[in-house]
Write a protein that holds these residues in place. Sequence first.
Motif, PDB file in Angstrom:
ATOM      1  N   ARG A 215      86.802  50.599  66.582  1.00 29.71           N
ATOM      2  CA  ARG A 215      86.318  49.214  66.667  1.00 29.71           C
ATOM      3  C   ARG A 215      84.877  49.113  66.189  1.00 29.71           C
ATOM      4  O   ARG A 215      84.524  48.197  65.447  1.00 29.71           O
ATOM      5  N   GLU A 216      84.041  50.041  66.653  1.00 34.43           N
ATOM      6  CA  GLU A 216      82.627  50.020  66.271  1.00 34.43           C
ATOM      7  C   GLU A 216      82.474  50.249  64.768  1.00 34.43           C
ATOM      8  O   GLU A 216      81.678  49.566  64.119  1.00 34.43           O
TER       9      GLU A 216
ATOM     10  N   THR B   9      80.091  44.078  58.987  1.00 34.42           N
ATOM     11  CA  THR B   9      78.696  43.648  58.831  1.00 34.42           C
ATOM     12  C   THR B   9      78.200  43.952  57.421  1.00 34.42           C
ATOM     13  O   THR B   9      77.527  43.125  56.793  1.00 34.42           O
ATOM     14  N   ILE B  10      78.553  45.119  56.917  1.00 37.43           N
ATOM     15  CA  ILE B  10      78.175  45.487  55.542  1.00 37.43           C
ATOM     16  C   ILE B  10      78.836  44.529  54.550  1.00 37.43           C
ATOM     17  O   ILE B  10      78.198  44.070  53.602  1.00 37.43           O
ATOM     18  N   ASP B  11      80.116  44.216  54.767  1.00 37.30           N
ATOM     19  CA  ASP B  11      80.816  43.284  53.884  1.00 37.30           C
ATOM     20  C   ASP B  11      80.123  41.922  53.860  1.00 37.30           C
ATOM     21  O   ASP B  11      79.987  41.303  52.798  1.00 37.30           O
TER      22      ASP B  11
ATOM     23  N   LYS C  37      76.977  42.279  51.828  1.00 34.04           N
ATOM     24  CA  LYS C  37      77.309  42.378  50.405  1.00 34.04           C
ATOM     25  C   LYS C  37      77.649  41.010  49.824  1.00 34.04           C
ATOM     26  O   LYS C  37      77.306  40.717  48.680  1.00 34.04           O
ATOM     27  N   ALA C  38      78.323  40.178  50.591  1.00 28.76           N
ATOM     28  CA  ALA C  38      78.735  38.852  50.119  1.00 28.76           C
ATOM     29  C   ALA C  38      77.534  37.964  49.818  1.00 28.76           C
ATOM     30  O   ALA C  38      77.629  37.041  48.999  1.00 28.76           O
ATOM     31  N   GLU C  39      76.407  38.243  50.445  1.00 26.37           N
ATOM     32  CA  GLU C  39      75.199  37.443  50.238  1.00 26.37           C
ATOM     33  C   GLU C  39      74.394  37.888  49.020  1.00 26.37           C
ATOM     34  O   GLU C  39      73.465  37.197  48.610  1.00 26.37           O
TER      35      GLU C  39
ATOM     36  N   THR D 161      79.304  54.622  47.167  1.00 26.43           N
ATOM     37  CA  THR D 161      80.185  55.785  47.291  1.00 26.43           C
ATOM     38  C   THR D 161      80.537  56.068  48.746  1.00 26.43           C
ATOM     39  O   THR D 161      81.719  56.223  49.084  1.00 26.43           O
ATOM     40  N   ARG D 162      79.542  56.137  49.609  1.00 26.76           N
ATOM     41  CA  ARG D 162      79.801  56.439  51.022  1.00 26.76           C
ATOM     42  C   ARG D 162      80.516  55.287  51.717  1.00 26.76           C
ATOM     43  O   ARG D 162      81.391  55.501  52.558  1.00 26.76           O
ATOM     44  N   TYR D 163      80.162  54.070  51.356  1.00 24.69           N
ATOM     45  CA  TYR D 163      80.826  52.893  51.917  1.00 24.69           C
ATOM     46  C   TYR D 163      82.307  52.905  51.546  1.00 24.69           C
ATOM     47  O   TYR D 163      83.175  52.720  52.399  1.00 24.69           O
ATOM     48  N   ASP D 164      82.602  53.124  50.270  1.00 23.35           N
ATOM     49  CA  ASP D 164      83.997  53.158  49.809  1.00 23.35           C
ATOM     50  C   ASP D 164      84.782  54.264  50.506  1.00 23.35           C
ATOM     51  O   ASP D 164      85.947  54.068  50.871  1.00 23.35           O
ATOM     52  N   ALA D 165      84.152  55.414  50.715  1.00 23.27           N
ATOM     53  CA  ALA D 165      84.811  56.516  51.418  1.00 23.27           C
ATOM     54  C   ALA D 165      85.094  56.140  52.872  1.00 23.27           C
ATOM     55  O   ALA D 165      86.169  56.450  53.406  1.00 23.27           O
TER      56      ALA D 165
END
Length: 55
Positions: free
Chosen positions: A12-13, A20-22, A25-27, A39-43
């Motif tokens: 959940r966390e 939150t990252i998404d 990124k949208a902004e 790279t790390r986010y996608d992984a």
Amino acid sequence: MTNPVHIYRTEREDTAQLDTIDEAKAELADEELAQLDLTRYDAAVAKMMALMGMD
């Protein structure tokens, strides 16, 4: 043995952090987003999807 409640709480966390990252990124403008190393986010997203059976 791993505590299933701890795994759920961590999932959940982690999902909340990715959300939150998404949102951040949208902004961003396309030019700003293109400069990021995701790279790390996608992984992390791929791992969460696999854990949730969505791969």
